[in-house]
Design an enzyme around this catalytic site. Structure first.
Site, PDB file in Angstrom:
ATOM      1  N   ARG A  35      10.346   1.487 -30.175  1.00 61.03           N
ATOM      2  CA  ARG A  35       9.424   0.581 -29.488  1.00 61.03           C
ATOM      3  C   ARG A  35       8.024   1.165 -29.642  1.00 61.03           C
ATOM      4  O   ARG A  35       7.780   2.300 -29.255  1.00 61.03           O
ATOM      5  CB  ARG A  35       9.808   0.462 -28.014  1.00 61.03           C
ATOM      6  CG  ARG A  35       8.935  -0.463 -27.185  1.00 61.03           C
ATOM      7  CD  ARG A  35       9.519  -0.554 -25.772  1.00 61.03           C
ATOM      8  NE  ARG A  35       8.726  -1.438 -24.931  1.00 61.03           N
ATOM      9  CZ  ARG A  35       7.721  -1.047 -24.156  1.00 61.03           C
ATOM     10  NH1 ARG A  35       7.388   0.240 -24.112  1.00 61.03           N
ATOM     11  NH2 ARG A  35       7.063  -1.909 -23.409  1.00 61.03           N
ATOM     12  N   SER A 104      16.276  -9.737 -24.785  1.00 65.49           N
ATOM     13  CA  SER A 104      15.972  -9.427 -23.389  1.00 65.49           C
ATOM     14  C   SER A 104      16.251 -10.635 -22.507  1.00 65.49           C
ATOM     15  O   SER A 104      15.853 -11.759 -22.823  1.00 65.49           O
ATOM     16  CB  SER A 104      14.500  -9.024 -23.240  1.00 65.49           C
ATOM     17  OG  SER A 104      14.242  -7.815 -23.917  1.00 65.49           O
ATOM     18  N   LYS A 133       6.665  -0.493 -18.792  1.00 63.52           N
ATOM     19  CA  LYS A 133       6.247  -1.828 -19.226  1.00 63.52           C
ATOM     20  C   LYS A 133       5.450  -2.469 -18.096  1.00 63.52           C
ATOM     21  O   LYS A 133       6.009  -2.873 -17.076  1.00 63.52           O
ATOM     22  CB  LYS A 133       7.471  -2.682 -19.577  1.00 63.52           C
ATOM     23  CG  LYS A 133       7.113  -4.002 -20.239  1.00 63.52           C
ATOM     24  CD  LYS A 133       8.345  -4.762 -20.674  1.00 63.52           C
ATOM     25  CE  LYS A 133       7.969  -6.056 -21.377  1.00 63.52           C
ATOM     26  NZ  LYS A 133       9.146  -6.845 -21.778  1.00 63.52           N
TER      27      LYS A 133
END
Length: 204
Positions: A35, A104, A133
């Protein structure tokens, strides 16, 4: 596909990402997601290629977060997309039938709207508020995780602010594994941290 200890690399790491990933898999991480919200596609592709070479001896798949071009260029084993990315059907057509595709899921409504085929696993969460996040959705808690895991037709990976003490609850909720970022990446000894998660999962 073993999703039990799903290590996700941080955008900003205390340790070099390659060192982190190697430590995580030595400790028992079963799948790794790259990521990176900062690097260019070219930079991320080069890193993905290096990580694939590191992971090959462990037979641990590499999943790329969001960027399908990076996944295709690097030869990574999978792609993980969110609700605001391109439709799952389009992504499946682009990556082909044999690569891993994760999605997700933040609500049961999103799960109900998910295509009947094409997705290999879902990442459900966030379980709780997480600093990893900033724009995350409303936390779903362990009860929300259990509801989604029961309704899902594919394996569920819990994500969002999870710690070692959450392993038993995540497994009891019906998840196939848990995604971990900071609990491994920020640890003084990432390999030992990953090992603790792997052992806790086996014993739960």
């Amino acid at each position: 596909m073993n999703l039990s200890v799903y290590f996700v690399t941080p955008d900003v790491a205390v340790h070099p990402v390659e060192n982190l990933v190697l430590a995580a898999v030595r400790g028992g991480a079963t799948i790794v997601q790259l990521r990176d919200k900062i690097s260019t596609d070219a930079q991320m592709t080069e890193r993905a290629r290096r990580l694939r070479a590191l992971l090959a001896p462990f037979d641990v798949p590499l999943v790329i977060n969001d960027r399908v071009e990076v996944m295709l260029a690097s030869g990574a084993e999978g792609l993980h997309v969110g609700q605001t990315d391109a439709p799952v059907g389009d992504m499946r057509r682009r990556i082909g039938p044999d690569r891993i595709l994760g999605l997700s899921i933040e609500t049961q409504a999103q799960l109900a709207a998910m295509p009947a085929s094409g997705v290999d696993y879902i990442g459900a969460g966030p379980i709780r508020t997480t600093a990893s996040k900033a724009d995350h959705a409303e936390p779903i808690g362990m009860d929300g995780l259990a509801r989604i895991a029961r309704a899902a037709k594919v394996p569920t990976v819990a994500i969002g602010g999870l710690k070692l003490t959450d392993v038993a609850s995540v497994k009891a909720a019906g998840a196939a594994g848990l995604a971990v970022i900071s609990a491994i990446a920020d640890a003084d000894d990432p390999e030992a941290a990953a090992s603790a998660f792997a052992l806790a999962w086996r014993l739960a």
